[in-house]
Design an enzyme around this catalytic site. Structure first.
Site, PDB file in Angstrom:
ATOM      1  CG  ASN A 530      -1.566   1.269   1.564  1.00 39.25           C
ATOM      2  OD1 ASN A 530      -2.471   1.704   0.870  1.00 39.25           O
ATOM      3  ND2 ASN A 530      -1.070   1.938   2.600  1.00 39.25           N
ATOM      4  CE1 TYR A 596       0.781   7.837  -6.515  1.00 38.03           C
ATOM      5  CE2 TYR A 596      -1.045   8.169  -8.040  1.00 38.03           C
ATOM      6  CZ  TYR A 596      -0.554   7.666  -6.841  1.00 38.03           C
ATOM      7  OH  TYR A 596      -1.397   7.008  -6.000  1.00 38.03           O
ATOM      8  CE  LYS A 600       0.466   3.996  -5.976  1.00 31.63           C
ATOM      9  NZ  LYS A 600       0.288   2.946  -4.951  1.00 31.63           N
TER      10      LYS A 600
END
Ligand SMILES: [Zn+2]
Length: 708
Positions: A530, A596, A600
């Protein structure tokens, strides 16, 4: 053993409990002294009472027995934990020739002054039939070391003298209460009574007298053992005891494997989960101190592990025999499974042979509660961390007592037939409480980025559903804060938590986090990669180092966690679930979010690869795509701390305006909370559907981010 009676403490207790009268206050005081000494009683073992008088509703004096509630813990007892029963109603039962368990429980409950008081101890009548005001019952280690012997009575006489009569094993309840009362009547000047292979009763006219008699008799037994067997061979260092580092290595190897063997698939038959097949797992509590390791290294260890418990009170927590594994077996999955099957077959044989004598009660799960690893230590297993800890504490004491008993003569506990009656006594089994019907009891989860908004909410929901959670984060201070919040504000079970500070971009630190989790809980079943960081920059302005950093944390960090998880999950071989925290940006990237979105997207792709690869050992891997999760006041989102200022500037909004902007752009016009994301993790973690490789958006509805 020395008396820990202290006049000032006793007075203070009387003052604190002024409304309850001095008798009950002092009963609480010495009960706690006894309960807090693990050499006297362990976890809810033993019981105490006081005979006193109270006023009923009409102000009339009533003679009562205040006795410990069944299964409650003496160490923390309060007056309400010592329910009051009418003494005359109890004493008039004594002449009865027999009194069945159901009748006894009914008689006890109807003698209670308060109808909703806890069930009084199963030994209540024993306390009632003795005349003394104070009665104390313990399962002291030293008493058990001298009485778990073929000639226990001789040892008791030699150690404690002739004014402590001895009673052979009698099943607790009415039969034992009568036997003790009759023995006392024959020898009314005795200082205490020893129950062979069970424990000790002392009594007196004051709390201090009864308590100090317990201490004096246990002290005499300790001295007797020390004089005859000063250095039990089974507790001495020897070349076959593994050094501490090797004990740790063996535990790391053996624990996941044993946990995996102990997991069973069963369909839930009660509650809202009815009909859903789930894997019932156990949590481990391992001990590898020098005493335990020395015992486990001794040539008699295997034989002694096969013997029954030091007092029958322990059997519901640990079963009779422990599983023993040689070093080679503990390191070999096939050999461990073989030993486990032998244990199960032996337990089934015991049940088959003895159950018909006691009305054929349904067999308990035939798996071991305690495993002893040669030269290394022990591991106890339970559906909750508490149950595992209780079994481990009992096992540690038991090995020491067995070693002392063996050094003194020969360890000899109750027979199987005697033990069975206690193991399947409904009044004992009641102490274990009802089956945990939550989604995740016995499961172990590891959550990275646990100090952040989503990580903390995820940990909270997993804890709430019964799992143990290893909280991993790079920031030790924030992690401590999250842990405090979980414990104090959200009431999560602190024994179910372990906090580990680790940098997930360092393979060694990731390995260590998993090792800590395995040593604390025995393995891992639910892994939630996470942790992640954000950065806003258009490509033309991108600093390569910042880009590399996001790849390192968001992509490499996820890969390293998946890699370390695979090792433990494969060794366990009992399935499990991985839930990768991806992002809405993986399907719907945003300008300025190159670092990002790309890092991801790579993490999401790794999750899909893991779904393909981990299926081989039964593990489902799914992804959650959240968006615009701001966190709440107590745990703000680190991600939004990083990217929020830029977004506000870009859109000309203040913090509240920014939240509103994201809310309005969803189909459902809703704000996404950390709790919503945690619910998605819980859905996958509880494996209610056979789903792997899926992506579940938690974003309020964004057409551009629909999974594809
Ligand atoms: Zn007992």
């Amino acid at each position: 053993m020395q008396s820990r009676w202290n006049d000032a403490d006793a007075r203070q207790c009387v003052e604190r409990l002024a409304g309850h009268g001095e008798d009950l206050a002092l009963r609480v005081y010495t009960s706690r002294l006894i309960g807090s000494d693990p050499d006297l009683v362990l976890h809810g073992g033993g019981n105490t009472s006081v005979k006193t008088s109270v006023r009923d509703r009409f102000g009339r004096g009533v003679e009562v027995l205040c006795v410990k509630g069944s299964g409650s813990d003496l160490a923390a007892v309060e007056p309400h934990g010592l329910p009051a029963l009418r003494l005359d109603a109890l004493r008039e039962l004594r002449p009865l020739p027999v009194l069945g368990d159901d009748d006894m429980v009914a008689a006890l409950r109807s003698a209670l002054l308060e109808p909703f008081a806890p069930n009084p101890s199963v030994e209540t009548l024993l306390h009632a039939f003795l005349p003394h005001r104070f009665v104390d019952h313990t399962h002291a280690d030293a008493i058990l070391a001298i009485t778990d012997q073929p000639d226990g009575e001789r040892h008791v006489k030699a150690a404690l003298g002739n004014d402590v009569p001895v009673l052979p094993w009698v099943m607790p309840g009415f039969r034992l209460a009568k036997a003790v009362a009759e023995l006392f009547d024959r020898q009314p000047k005795c200082r205490g009574i020893v129950l062979l292979k069970h424990g000790l009763f002392t009594f007196g006219d004051s709390a201090k007298e009864s308590y100090e008699r317990t201490i004096a008799l246990v002290d005499a037994a300790e001295r007797y053992v020390a004089a005859r067997a000063p250095r039990p061979a089974m507790l001495q260092p020897s070349p076959s005891v593994l050094p501490a580092a090797e004990r740790r290595a063996l535990l790391l190897q053996a624990l996941p494997m044993l946990r995996g063997c102990l997991a069973v698939q069963e369909g839930a038959v009660e509650g809202p989960e009815e009909g859903i097949l789930r894997t019932v797992r156990v949590v481990a509590d391992a001990r590898s101190g020098d005493d335990v390791a020395a015992f486990a290294a001794h040539r008699d260890a295997r034989a002694l592990c096969a013997t029954g418990p030091i007092t029958p009170d322990h059997v519901i927590r640990t079963k009779g025999p422990y599983l023993f594994l040689t070093r080679a077996e503990a390191a070999d999955p096939a050999a461990s499974r073989r030993r486990m099957r032998e244990f199960v077959a032996d337990y089934q044989r015991y049940h088959r042979e003895v159950a018909p004598r006691y009305g054929n009660p349904q067999m308990r799960l035939p798996r071991p509660c305690v495993a002893v690893l040669e030269g290394c230590g022990l591991a106890a297993f339970g559906e909750s961390r508490r149950a595992a800890r209780i079994a481990a504490d009992i096992a540690e004491h038991s090995l020491r007592v067995k070693a002392q008993a063996q050094a003194l003569g020969r360890y000899e506990p109750l027979t199987e037939v005697e033990l069975f009656e206690m193991e399947y006594w409904p009044l004992e089994l009641k102490k274990l409480g009802s089956h945990d019907l939550r989604a995740l009891p016995g499961q172990v989860a590891l959550v990275t980025g646990a100090a952040g908004a989503i990580g903390c909410a995820t940990a909270a929901i997993l804890l709430e559903h019964g799992a143990c959670v290893c909280l991993v984060d790079i920031d030790g201070d924030r992690l401590a804060k999250a842990q405090r919040l979980l414990q104090e504000d959200w009431g999560s079970d602190q024994t179910h938590m372990l906090a580990v500070t680790a940098d997930l971009t360092d393979p060694a630190q990731v390995e260590r986090a998993f090792a800590d989790c395995v040593l604390a809980f025995g393995g891992v079943d639910i892994v939630v990669p996470n942790a992640g960081i954000g950065h806003v920059s258009r490509l033309e302005d991108m600093e390569p180092a910042r880009f590399a950093r996001l790849l390192e944390v968001n992509t490499t960090g996820t890969m390293l966690v998946l890699k370390a998880a695979a090792k433990v999950l494969r060794a366990q071989g009992s399935g499990g679930s991985v839930i990768v925290q991806a992002s809405k940006n993986t399907f719907a990237p945003g300008a300025g979010f190159g670092a990002y979105s790309a890092s991801k997207a790579a993490a999401l792709q790794l999750g899909r690869i893991a779904a393909l690869e981990f299926a081989e050992f039964g593990v489902a891997v799914n992804m959650v795509n959240a968006d615009a999760v701001f966190g709440d006041g107590e745990v703000p989102s680190q991600f939004w701390e990083q990217v929020g200022p830029d977004r506000m500037r870009a859109r000309g909004l203040d913090p509240a305006g920014l939240r509103e902007f994201y809310r309005q752009r969803t189909l459902l016009k809703t704000a996404v909370l950390p709790r919503h994301v945690a619910e998605a993790v819980l859905f996958f973690a509880s494996q209610r559907t056979p789903t792997t490789g899926a992506v579940l958006p938690v974003d309020g509805g964004l057409p551009a981010a629909f999974p594809r």
